[in-house]
Design a protein around this motif. Structure first.
Motif, short mmCIF file in Angstrom:
data_model
loop_
_atom_site.label_atom_id
_atom_site.label_comp_id
_atom_site.label_asym_id
_atom_site.label_seq_id
_atom_site.Cartn_x
_atom_site.Cartn_y
_atom_site.Cartn_z
N LEU A 185 -7.21 -13.35 0.58
CA LEU A 185 -6.32 -13.75 -0.50
C LEU A 185 -6.31 -15.26 -0.66
O LEU A 185 -6.38 -15.79 -1.77
N VAL A 186 -6.23 -16.00 0.46
CA VAL A 186 -6.08 -17.46 0.39
C VAL A 186 -7.43 -18.18 0.30
O VAL A 186 -7.46 -19.36 -0.08
N MET A 187 -8.53 -17.52 0.60
CA MET A 187 -9.82 -18.20 0.60
C MET A 187 -10.83 -17.72 -0.44
O MET A 187 -11.66 -18.50 -0.91
N ALA A 188 -10.77 -16.45 -0.79
CA ALA A 188 -11.85 -15.88 -1.61
C ALA A 188 -11.43 -15.40 -2.99
O ALA A 188 -12.27 -15.34 -3.91
N PHE A 189 -10.15 -15.06 -3.19
CA PHE A 189 -9.74 -14.48 -4.46
C PHE A 189 -9.83 -15.47 -5.62
O PHE A 189 -10.39 -15.15 -6.69
N VAL A 190 -9.29 -16.65 -5.45
CA VAL A 190 -9.29 -17.64 -6.55
C VAL A 190 -10.71 -18.06 -6.92
O VAL A 190 -11.04 -18.10 -8.12
N PRO A 191 -11.60 -18.40 -5.97
CA PRO A 191 -12.98 -18.73 -6.36
C PRO A 191 -13.69 -17.59 -7.09
O PRO A 191 -14.47 -17.85 -8.02
N LEU A 192 -13.41 -16.34 -6.70
CA LEU A 192 -14.04 -15.21 -7.40
C LEU A 192 -13.51 -15.11 -8.83
O LEU A 192 -14.30 -15.01 -9.79
N SER A 193 -12.20 -15.12 -8.99
CA SER A 193 -11.60 -14.96 -10.32
C SER A 193 -12.00 -16.10 -11.26
O SER A 193 -12.41 -15.87 -12.41
N CYS A 194 -11.89 -17.34 -10.77
CA CYS A 194 -12.24 -18.48 -11.61
C CYS A 194 -13.75 -18.56 -11.82
O CYS A 194 -14.21 -19.00 -12.89
N GLY A 195 -14.52 -18.13 -10.83
CA GLY A 195 -15.97 -18.13 -10.98
C GLY A 195 -16.44 -17.21 -12.10
O GLY A 195 -17.42 -17.50 -12.79
N ILE A 215 -9.45 -7.58 -3.51
CA ILE A 215 -10.44 -7.62 -4.59
C ILE A 215 -11.75 -8.24 -4.11
O ILE A 215 -12.82 -7.67 -4.32
N PRO A 216 -11.72 -9.41 -3.42
CA PRO A 216 -12.98 -9.98 -2.94
C PRO A 216 -13.42 -9.34 -1.62
O PRO A 216 -13.46 -9.99 -0.57
N GLN A 217 -13.72 -8.05 -1.66
CA GLN A 217 -14.12 -7.32 -0.46
C GLN A 217 -15.48 -6.66 -0.68
O GLN A 217 -15.74 -6.10 -1.76
N GLN A 218 -16.32 -6.69 0.33
CA GLN A 218 -17.67 -6.18 0.21
C GLN A 218 -17.71 -4.66 -0.01
O GLN A 218 -18.57 -4.16 -0.73
N ASP A 219 -16.77 -3.92 0.57
CA ASP A 219 -16.81 -2.46 0.41
C ASP A 219 -16.56 -2.06 -1.05
O ASP A 219 -17.20 -1.16 -1.58
N PHE A 248 -11.72 -5.54 -14.69
CA PHE A 248 -12.01 -6.96 -14.89
C PHE A 248 -13.19 -7.51 -14.11
O PHE A 248 -13.72 -8.56 -14.47
N PHE A 249 -13.60 -6.85 -13.03
CA PHE A 249 -14.66 -7.43 -12.20
C PHE A 249 -15.92 -6.58 -12.10
O PHE A 249 -17.00 -7.11 -11.85
N ALA A 250 -15.79 -5.28 -12.26
CA ALA A 250 -16.93 -4.39 -12.04
C ALA A 250 -18.09 -4.71 -12.98
O ALA A 250 -19.24 -4.84 -12.54
N ASP A 305 0.87 -1.18 0.00
CA ASP A 305 0.00 0.00 0.00
C ASP A 305 0.90 1.23 0.00
O ASP A 305 1.73 1.37 0.91
N PRO A 306 0.83 2.05 -1.05
CA PRO A 306 -0.28 2.24 -2.00
C PRO A 306 -0.16 1.49 -3.33
O PRO A 306 -1.10 1.52 -4.12
N PHE A 307 0.96 0.83 -3.62
CA PHE A 307 1.12 0.22 -4.95
C PHE A 307 0.11 -0.91 -5.16
O PHE A 307 -0.60 -0.94 -6.16
N GLY A 308 0.08 -1.86 -4.22
CA GLY A 308 -0.85 -2.98 -4.38
C GLY A 308 -2.30 -2.57 -4.26
O GLY A 308 -3.15 -3.01 -5.05
N SER A 309 -2.62 -1.70 -3.30
CA SER A 309 -4.02 -1.35 -3.07
C SER A 309 -4.61 -0.53 -4.21
O SER A 309 -5.78 -0.72 -4.58
N SER A 310 -3.84 0.39 -4.77
CA SER A 310 -4.37 1.18 -5.89
C SER A 310 -4.55 0.31 -7.13
O SER A 310 -5.53 0.46 -7.88
N LEU A 311 -3.61 -0.61 -7.36
CA LEU A 311 -3.77 -1.54 -8.49
C LEU A 311 -4.98 -2.44 -8.30
O LEU A 311 -5.65 -2.82 -9.26
N CYS A 312 -5.28 -2.77 -7.05
CA CYS A 312 -6.48 -3.57 -6.76
C CYS A 312 -7.72 -2.89 -7.32
O CYS A 312 -8.55 -3.51 -8.00
N LEU A 313 -7.87 -1.60 -7.02
CA LEU A 313 -9.06 -0.86 -7.48
C LEU A 313 -9.11 -0.79 -9.01
O LEU A 313 -10.18 -0.91 -9.61
N ILE A 314 -7.97 -0.59 -9.63
CA ILE A 314 -7.92 -0.52 -11.09
C ILE A 314 -8.29 -1.88 -11.70
O ILE A 314 -9.05 -1.95 -12.67
N LEU A 315 -7.78 -2.97 -11.11
CA LEU A 315 -8.12 -4.31 -11.59
C LEU A 315 -9.61 -4.60 -11.40
O LEU A 315 -10.25 -5.22 -12.27
#
Length: 500
Positions: A405-415, A241-245, A88-90, A74-84
Motif C-alpha cells: 500500500l505504501v510503496m507500490a500502489f501509488v506508482p502503479l496507479s499514477c503510472g 491491487i499491486p500484487q503479482q497473483d 481500471f487495471f486489467a 476483508d471481505p469488503f476491502g478485498s472483494s472491492l480490490c478485485l472489482i477495481l
C-alpha cells in the motif's frame, strides 16, 4: 474416516496438479499459463485464490470478537480490490503483454523502481502465504485428533503443495483452482444449510446477530474511529491491487475481455461466499455457547480460529464434516499454491534474472529452472515464518498488504493514469511512503490517531506529486511513451471494437 478422506483428497489433488505440469514448457507457461485460460477458469482462479484460510477461519474469528465493521478489510476491502482491478487495471496491463508486475514498473519508471517495488511485493507474501500454511497445520492437527502437531501439519501441507506448484506452475494452479472452486461453493452452501437447520433457519441467526449488534458496520461519529475504519478498508482494497497473483490472473486470460470481466465476477463471487463462514461461526454461539466462550477467552490469539472446525466436528454428521473440510482444504490449497508461485516468479524475473544475465544471456530453460529454485526456497522460508509467528491468520493477511500500500500502489496507479508521473516522482513516493510508515510503527503507539499504513499512503501520494512536478534532481527522464502507448492503444481498440 475423516482423516482418510483428507489423505485421499490430498493425493488426488496433488496428482491433478502434477498432470497439469505436462503443459509447462516455457517460463510463460509456468508464470501465466501461456495466456490461454478461458473465462470460467480465470473466474475460478480469481475466486479461489482470494478464498483462503483467512476467509474460512480468520474473518469469522474477528467477526465474533467485534462486528461487521471489524472485517471491513476483508471481505469488503478485498472483494472491492478485485472489482477495481478488473475495471481500471486489467485492460491496460493486459495490453502490455508482460510476465510480471515488476516489468510494468521497469518499463514505466526504470530499474530502481522495479527493484524497490518487487522487493515490497515479495515481502508482502510472507504474511499471506504464512496464513495459509498456519491454517494447514491447524486442519491436520484437528482431523488427526492431535496425532499430528500443528508444526508437523505445516511442514506436510507446504511440502505437498510445493510439489505440484513447483512443476505445474500457473497451469497447475488454474486447473486445481477450478476444481476447488466447485468444492468450496458446494461445500459451503451444503454445510450452511446443515447448520442453519439446527438453529431455526437463516432468519433466526440473522435476527439474533442483529439484536447482539453484530451487524453494525459503520464506525461511530468520532474522527479517530472514522480514520481507523478508512485505513483498515484501504489496506486490502488498495494494498492488494499491486500484487503479482492478481496480475498473473489478468495476464493468463485468453482475451482482454476475459481479463476484465472474469476478475470482476471472481471478486463479486468472493464477496458473496465470504459471508457463509461468518454465518456458520455465529451459529456456533447459539449451538454451543460454552465451546465458543472457552475459545474466545483463551490467551492464545489463534484459539478463536478453532471455533468453526470444532463446531463441525462436534455438531455435524460425518458427510457434513467431509464437505466442510473438503471446502476448507480446497480454499487453503488454492490460495497457498497461488501465493507461493506469485512472489517466486516476480523475484526471479525482476531481481534474479538481471543479476544472472550480467555474464551471459539467460535462456528460457535456465530461467524456468531458477523460478523453480526460488519457489522451493520461498516455501521453506515462509513455512519457518508461519511456525514462529504469533499473529492470527486474519492479522497475518491484513498486515501483509501494508508494505505494498505504501510503496507500490501509488506508482502503479499514477503510472497508468497520470502522464506527468516521473521516475523521480515514483522514487520519492516509495521513499516517503515507506519511511513514514516505518516511523509511525517505530513510534510505538498501539493506537495512533492516524494508522501507520494510512500515513504512509498519504506520504506516498505527496511524494509522487511533488517529485513529478519539481525539476529532475535524481532518477531519469519519465518514460511517457509507456503511458501514451496504453491510452492510445486503448482508444484504437475502442474505435475498432466498441463492445470491448
Amino acid at each position: 474416516m475423516l482423516l482418510w478422506f483428507v489423505i485421499t483428497y490430498w493425493i488426488i489433488s496433488v496428482g491433478i496438479g502434477l498432470w497439469a505440469a505436462s503443459r509447462v514448457h516455457t517460463t510463460k507457461d509456468f508464470a501465466i499459463a501461456g495466456r490461454h485460460l478461458p473465462f470460467y477458469m480465470v473466474t475460478a482462479t480469481v475466486f479461489a485464490t482470494w478464498f483462503g484460510s483467512e476467509t474460512v477461519l480468520g474473518i469469522p474469528a474477528d467477526f465474533l470478537r467485534g462486528n461487521l465493521g471489524s472485517v471491513v478489510a476483508d471481505p469488503f476491502g478485498s472483494s472491492l480490490c478485485l472489482i477495481l482491478v478488473g475495471l481500471f487495471f486489467a485492460a491496460p496491463l493486459y495490453r502490455m503483454n508482460l510476465l510480471t508486475l515488476g516489468d510494468f514498473y521497469k518499463r514505466r519508471f526504470g530499474r530502481k523502481v522495479e527493484v524497490l517495488t518487487t522487493i515490497a511485493i515479495v515481502i508482502s507474501y510472507l504474511g499471506w502465504v504464512g496464513a495459509q500454511i498456519t491454517a494447514l497445520g491447524l486442519v491436520f492437527n484437528i482431523v488427526s485428533n492431535g496425532a499430528l502437531s500443528t508444526s508437523a501439519g505445516m511442514w506436510i501441507g507446504s511440502a505437498t503443495i510445493l510439489v505440484y506448484t513447483l512443476f505445474g506452475g500457473m497451469w497447475a494452479v488454474a486447473i486445481t483452482d477450478f476444481l476447488q472452486m466447485i468444492i468450496i461453493c458446494v461445500g459451503m452452501l451444503y454445510i450452511g444449510g446443515e447448520i442453519s437447520g439446527q438453529v431455526g433457519g437463516v432468519g433466526a441467526v440473522v435476527n439474533h446477530a442483529r439484536a447482539a449488534g453484530k451487524l453494525e458496520f459503520w464506525p461511530s461519529a468520532n474522527i479517530k474511529d472514522i480514520i481507523g475504519f478508512a485505513a483498515s478498508w484501504m489496506t486490502l482494497m488498495f494494498g492488494s491491487i499491486p500484487q503479482q497473483d492478481v496480475f498473473q490472473r489478468v495476464q493468463s486470460s485468453k482475451t482482454i475481455h476475459i481479463a476484465v470481466w472474469a476478475t470482476v465476477l471472481g471478486g463479486s463471487l468472493y464477496f458473496f461466499f465470504a459471508f457463509v463462514p461468518m454465518f456458520l461461526a455465529y451459529s456456533a454461539t447459539l449451538i454451543d455457547p460454552q465451546m465458543v466462550s472457552g475459545f474466545m477467552s483463551s490467551a492464545d490469539p489463534k484459539a478463536t480460529q478453532r471455533i468453526l472446525p470444532s463446531l463441525i466436528l462436534h455438531h455435524a454428521p460425518l458427510f457434513a464434516q467431509v464437505m466442510f473440510f473438503g471446502a476448507l482444504l480446497s480454499a487453503i490449497k488454492s490460495c497457498a499454491s497461488a501465493t507461493l508461485l506469485a512472489p517466486s516468479v516476480t523475484f526471479t524475473e525482476n531481481i534474479l534474472r538481471p543479476m544472472l544475465s550480467k555474464n551471459r544471456p539467460l535462456g528460457d530453460k535456465d530461467l524456468l529452472f531458477w523460478m523453480r529454485v526460488v519457489t522451493f526456497s520461498f516455501t521453506l522460508l515462509v513455512t519457518l515464518y508461519a511456525i514462529n509467528s504469533r499473529l492470527s491468520i486474519f492479522n497475518m493477511v491484513e498486515n501483509a498488504y501494508q508494505i505494498t500500500l505504501v510503496m507500490a500502489f501509488v506508482p502503479l496507479s499514477c503510472g497508468v493514469y497520470w502522464k506527468r508521473a516521473t521516475n523521480q516522482g515514483a522514487l520519492l513516493s516509495i521513499f516517503l511512503g515507506f519511511s513514514t510508515w516505518i516511523l509511525v510503527l517505530v513510534a510505538g503507539s498501539d493506537d495512533p490517531f492516524i494508522p501507520a499504513q494510512l500515513a504512509g499512503l498519504i506520504a506516498s501520494i505527496i511524494g509522487m506529486v511533488a517529485g513529478s512536478l519539481m525539476p529532475t534532481y535524481f532518477g531519469h527522464e519519465p518514460h511517457h511513451e509507456t503511458h501514451d502507448y496504453l491510452h492510445e492503444h486503448a482508444a484504437h481498440i475502442h474505435s475498432q471494437h466498441p463492445q470491448h
